[in-house]
Scaffold this active site. Sequence first.
Site, PDB file in Angstrom:
ATOM      1  N   ASP A   1       0.854  -1.374  -0.015  1.00  0.00           N
ATOM      2  CA  ASP A   1      -0.122  -0.020   0.016  1.00  0.00           C
ATOM      3  C   ASP A   1       1.003   1.092   0.078  1.00  0.00           C
ATOM      4  O   ASP A   1       0.552   2.350   0.620  1.00  0.00           O
ATOM      5  CB  ASP A   1      -0.847   0.042   1.350  1.00  0.00           C
ATOM      6  CG  ASP A   1      -0.316  -0.026   2.561  1.00  0.00           C
ATOM      7  OD1 ASP A   1       0.959  -0.407   2.550  1.00  0.00           O
ATOM      8  OD2 ASP A   1      -0.793   0.081   3.528  1.00  0.00           O
ATOM      9  N   GLU A   2       2.130   1.101  -0.588  1.00  0.00           N
ATOM     10  CA  GLU A   2       3.040   2.393  -0.775  1.00  0.00           C
ATOM     11  C   GLU A   2       3.169   2.949  -2.131  1.00  0.00           C
ATOM     12  O   GLU A   2       3.379   2.007  -2.980  1.00  0.00           O
ATOM     13  CB  GLU A   2       4.434   1.811  -0.279  1.00  0.00           C
ATOM     14  CG  GLU A   2       4.465   1.378   1.316  1.00  0.00           C
ATOM     15  CD  GLU A   2       5.496   0.959   1.626  1.00  0.00           C
ATOM     16  OE1 GLU A   2       6.516   1.217   1.787  1.00  0.00           O
ATOM     17  OE2 GLU A   2       5.508  -0.453   1.807  1.00  0.00           O
TER      18      GLU A   2
END
Lengths: 343, 213
Positions: free
Chosen positions: A252-253
């Site tokens: 989720d980066e």
Amino acid sequence: MDQPPVPPAPTEQGEPVALSPPLLHAMLEASHCGLVLLDDMARVIYWNPWVVRTSGVALEEARGRRLGEIFPESAGGRLHQAVEESLITGLPAILSPRLNPHPLPLRAYAPDGRGERLFTLMMIKALPVEGGARRTMIQILDISNSVARERQLREQARELRAQAEAIGRLADHDNLTGLANRRLLSELFFKARSRAKRSGRPLAALYLDLDHFKPINDLFGHRIGDLMLVEMAERMKACLRGSDCVARIGGDEFVVLLESLHHEEDAVIGAQKLREAVGAVCRIEGKTLQVGVSIGVALYPRDGEELEMLLRQADAAMYRVKQSGKNGVALTTREEGGWPPFG
Amino acid sequence: MGALSEFEQDMLRELLNVGIGRAAYSLSRMLDEEIVLSAPFLKVLSRQEATELIQNDSDEPVAAVRQSFDGPFQGSALLIYHENTSLELVRRMLKEEVPLATLTELEQESLMEVGNVILNACLGSIANMLGGELRCDLPEYLKGRCETLLQQPAGRVSPALDGCGGSECILLMYVDFSTGGDSLKGYLALLLDMVGMTRLRGEMSHLMERYAG
């Protein structure tokens, strides 16, 4: 140019054998290509059994008639012009299969007369004038097999190219969201940095980490989590200008590069826009979901030359946001950035 | 060789341009789009000079269509393209990607057909100008180094062409082919034997006299 007369071939007994008209005729009849002889008015004098077989028209029917009468669909076409030119000027012509797929309606043999149309190579050649009357000859080769083979080759080449492109895309894009991956990000950064060097305008590297994303995965399952990531990727793209780019570098980066900024504060404004877009409520498969995002902002050239360096500092700034309540934006500080000393 | 003056060369170019224009018309009908052909340059050169001129534009290998002829005079006519140009030309004619780096047999035949139309137009004009009828071979496709191609004897039957004055000079024309976009540059080389060259010179000076008088 004309061949010199063929010298008589010696027999086993050493006796020369003349190429008698019956022998020449037998050769024409046995030939495995089409041979058509036309008179000075382009009327058929002779065609061999190959032409009878592929056209379905007997020699007796054809004799004394022009090709355009026998095959009305070919009248006035390129073959007609080539024959005419050959009769007037004596110059030869070639009709290639790619430019003239079917100058005459010839078909492969089939009992019902409806075999496949042949692709042909035709050659038109004037014969030496005899007694003032011009003759011209058409040779016809069936090259349907070559045409089929080349078509296959071409298709294979196209498929290979499409596969190579797909592989290329896989190699630099994230499978799920279609965003650039880390590899492509490095390339894009390299190019953006040269443009920044030329223009003298700052370039920002933003490190984004979604807040409270893990519980969504845990509660609703990975499928919903994945759909959520795709939605976030779309929202980020929608916030950017053409020259900016976004890459997914971890679960989720994300990393965003913002180019040609007027002021360093513009990077923060851009980051705020991204935070608002990502933080808005979304509906996925009937579920109302919401995440936040913590964003750290580093600047080139202020915080470093290399992407790794910039990302390390943006990551540290992002970590500060996480620590102080999440869902916000922070610019690198001097401690993180190791900026050039003042003064 | 200075046997044709600048002015005569210009006049010859104009005369051949009429044939080239006719070829453009035929090609436009064949390919169903407007083809423009122009011959902006003509010079009589030695084999060596012609080779250098072509290689000066690019040192790539060349693809050529050749038609040899005999009759009252003999020789051969070649339409020559640098290899990459030949690929681009075929790509434009067939309106599709040529997937390989070299022409397939069928693509070569397409190039031969286009070459045939252009060469016939030119040979027709020459035969008309010099009188007499040429017996001409079917076109053949050749590929290789430009110097090798231009060093070959002009016609297959012609010892007369090698080592005698006529074979040493080449009538070289540029032929620009365009379909609206950029034009593709080709070279039309006409190799004539002594008789042909002498007739050509005679005819040109005859025309000049008429023009002057």
